[in-house]
Design a protein around this motif. Structure first.
Motif, PDB file in Angstrom:
ATOM      1  N   PHE A   9      50.498 -43.243 124.622  1.00 49.27           N
ATOM      2  CA  PHE A   9      51.609 -43.973 124.011  1.00 49.27           C
ATOM      3  C   PHE A   9      51.422 -44.105 122.502  1.00 49.27           C
ATOM      4  CE2 PHE A   9      52.295 -45.384 128.441  1.00 49.27           C
ATOM      5  CZ  PHE A   9      53.624 -44.999 128.561  1.00 49.27           C
ATOM      6  N   LEU A  10      50.187 -44.226 122.035  1.00 53.58           N
ATOM      7  CA  LEU A  10      49.940 -44.265 120.585  1.00 53.58           C
ATOM      8  C   LEU A  10      50.358 -42.949 119.942  1.00 53.58           C
ATOM      9  CD1 LEU A  10      46.445 -46.023 120.449  1.00 53.58           C
ATOM     10  CD2 LEU A  10      48.633 -46.960 119.678  1.00 53.58           C
ATOM     11  N   GLU A  14      53.457 -42.643 117.307  1.00 55.49           N
ATOM     12  CA  GLU A  14      53.197 -42.099 115.975  1.00 55.49           C
ATOM     13  C   GLU A  14      54.136 -40.933 115.671  1.00 55.49           C
ATOM     14  OE1 GLU A  14      51.562 -42.089 112.259  1.00 55.49           O
ATOM     15  OE2 GLU A  14      51.262 -43.568 113.840  1.00 55.49           O
ATOM     16  N   LEU A  15      54.320 -40.055 116.646  1.00 53.28           N
ATOM     17  CA  LEU A  15      55.241 -38.928 116.452  1.00 53.28           C
ATOM     18  C   LEU A  15      56.681 -39.407 116.298  1.00 53.28           C
ATOM     19  CD1 LEU A  15      53.741 -36.311 118.937  1.00 53.28           C
ATOM     20  CD2 LEU A  15      53.753 -36.192 116.436  1.00 53.28           C
ATOM     21  N   THR A  24      44.792 -33.812 113.598  1.00 51.08           N
ATOM     22  CA  THR A  24      43.948 -34.492 112.613  1.00 51.08           C
ATOM     23  C   THR A  24      44.615 -35.751 112.091  1.00 51.08           C
ATOM     24  OG1 THR A  24      43.035 -32.358 111.949  1.00 51.08           O
ATOM     25  CG2 THR A  24      42.709 -34.192 110.433  1.00 51.08           C
ATOM     26  N   ASN A  25      45.871 -35.647 111.721  1.00 51.32           N
ATOM     27  CA  ASN A  25      46.601 -36.805 111.212  1.00 51.32           C
ATOM     28  C   ASN A  25      46.843 -37.836 112.317  1.00 51.32           C
ATOM     29  OD1 ASN A  25      46.725 -35.588 108.700  1.00 51.32           O
ATOM     30  ND2 ASN A  25      48.781 -34.777 109.032  1.00 51.32           N
ATOM     31  N   LEU A  26      47.162 -37.364 113.516  1.00 46.75           N
ATOM     32  CA  LEU A  26      47.386 -38.288 114.629  1.00 46.75           C
ATOM     33  C   LEU A  26      46.119 -39.077 114.944  1.00 46.75           C
ATOM     34  CD1 LEU A  26      49.553 -35.989 116.913  1.00 46.75           C
ATOM     35  CD2 LEU A  26      50.322 -38.040 115.702  1.00 46.75           C
ATOM     36  N   ALA A  27      44.976 -38.422 114.859  1.00 47.99           N
ATOM     37  CA  ALA A  27      43.700 -39.114 115.094  1.00 47.99           C
ATOM     38  C   ALA A  27      43.498 -40.209 114.056  1.00 47.99           C
ATOM     39  CB  ALA A  27      42.547 -38.113 115.060  1.00 47.99           C
ATOM     40  N   ALA A  28      43.765 -39.895 112.804  1.00 51.54           N
ATOM     41  CA  ALA A  28      43.586 -40.883 111.738  1.00 51.54           C
ATOM     42  C   ALA A  28      44.531 -42.065 111.904  1.00 51.54           C
ATOM     43  CB  ALA A  28      43.802 -40.221 110.375  1.00 51.54           C
ATOM     44  N   THR A  30      46.056 -43.114 114.729  1.00 55.79           N
ATOM     45  CA  THR A  30      45.928 -43.849 115.993  1.00 55.79           C
ATOM     46  C   THR A  30      44.556 -44.493 116.168  1.00 55.79           C
ATOM     47  OG1 THR A  30      45.192 -41.883 117.200  1.00 55.79           O
ATOM     48  CG2 THR A  30      47.585 -42.338 117.181  1.00 55.79           C
ATOM     49  N   GLY A  31      43.586 -44.060 115.368  1.00 50.32           N
ATOM     50  CA  GLY A  31      42.235 -44.584 115.517  1.00 50.32           C
ATOM     51  C   GLY A  31      41.465 -43.935 116.657  1.00 50.32           C
ATOM     52  N   LYS A  32      42.014 -42.890 117.237  1.00 50.73           N
ATOM     53  CA  LYS A  32      41.359 -42.157 118.321  1.00 50.73           C
ATOM     54  C   LYS A  32      40.668 -40.921 117.740  1.00 50.73           C
ATOM     55  CE  LYS A  32      42.913 -44.990 121.353  1.00 50.73           C
ATOM     56  NZ  LYS A  32      42.016 -45.882 122.068  1.00 50.73           N
TER      57      LYS A  32
END
Length: 117
Positions: A9-10, A14-15, A24-28, A30-32
């Motif tokens: 869901f995060l 985000e998307l 890479t950006n999604l990880a940054a 979402t904190g995952k």
């Protein structure tokens, strides 16, 4: 459809919020971990919640689909229903394409158009 909470869901949120993006950006955002995001994106794509859009085949650029947007809308009901996939597809999922994408329009918040006008 088996979503991993809260990670999936995060990613979807985000998307939806920021638009198309890469792991890479999604990880940054979402904190995952990037590995976690890279593992989940193909699963979400298989479920039809995100799509890989290129431009190159291996670019890793993803965007949320109308069904992914519906999943975000109905997130609070995920644990309460037996068939979340049917919930987000809607009762007329089979006829959506025949009706010109009514479900997709609903998910985007578009108003219905009366053909009689």
């Amino acid at each position: 459809m088996k979503l991993r909470q809260p990670t999936d869901f995060l990613i979807l949120e985000e998307l939806e919020d920021k638009g198309r993006n890469v792991a890479t950006n999604l990880a940054a955002h979402t904190g995952k971990s990037r590995k976690n995001i890279n593992t989940r994106l193909p699963v979400l794509e298989d479920y039809g919640l995100v799509s890989k859009i290129g431009p190159a085949e291996r670019s890793g650029l993803y965007e949320i689909t109308p069904m992914g947007k519906a999943a975000v809308v109905y997130r609070d009901q995920y644990d309460d229903v037996d068939d979340f996939e049917s919930l987000i597809e809607g009762p007329d999922a089979g006829s959506v394409e025949q009706n010109g994408g009514t479900q997709a329009g609903f998910v985007r918040g578009e108003d219905e158009v009366d053909d009689d006008e």
